[in-house]
Design a protein around this motif. Structure first.
Motif: not given
Length: 135
Positions: A48-51, A54-59
């Protein structure tokens, strides 16, 4: 040094943009994001944080490697711009590189347009017309 996920590649897309599109398409094959999370062995919160919306971190490379391994995808597939629309490699990367800025913008629009199969057909037709027009 700039992260590979942040480098602009083709049609104004970063590596992270490319990965995001690939992974969202993979998630769409499952009933829920939770099922995808279980299938790839990555906690849903991490994905969820990446994808998420509203992603908050890069993949990261690690996440891509884990997804590719779990789903038996070729290594590097999630970072492959051309695999977004040309799965069978019918279009030469050098042909795509010759597109004008307006054509590149159209390519980006087509890639982001659901369903992907229609976008692939339209893009293949665009490149075919480009080839004919450049002779």
């Amino acid at each position: 040094m700039t992260s590979p996920a942040r480098v602009v590649h083709h049609a104004g897309m970063t590596g992270n943009d490319i990965r995001l599109l690939h992974i969202r398409r993979l998630i769409a094959r499952y009933e829920t994001a939770g099922e995808f999370s279980i299938a790839v062995g990555i906690p849903q919160e991490t994905l969820s944080r990446c994808i998420g919306k509203t992603p908050s971190r890069p993949i990261s490379d690690d996440i891509c490697d884990r997804i590719e391994a779990a789903l038996k995808l070729p290594s590097g597939r999630l970072s492959d711009f051309f695999a977004l629309f040309d799965v069978e490699r019918q279009i030469s990367p050098s042909d795509v590189a010759k597109l004008t800025a307006a054509q590149g913008k159209l390519v980006t629009t087509l890639i982001h347009s659901p369903p992907p199969d229609e976008a692939a057909v339209l893009l293949t037709q665009l490149v075919a017309q480009f080839r004919l027009g450049s002779r």
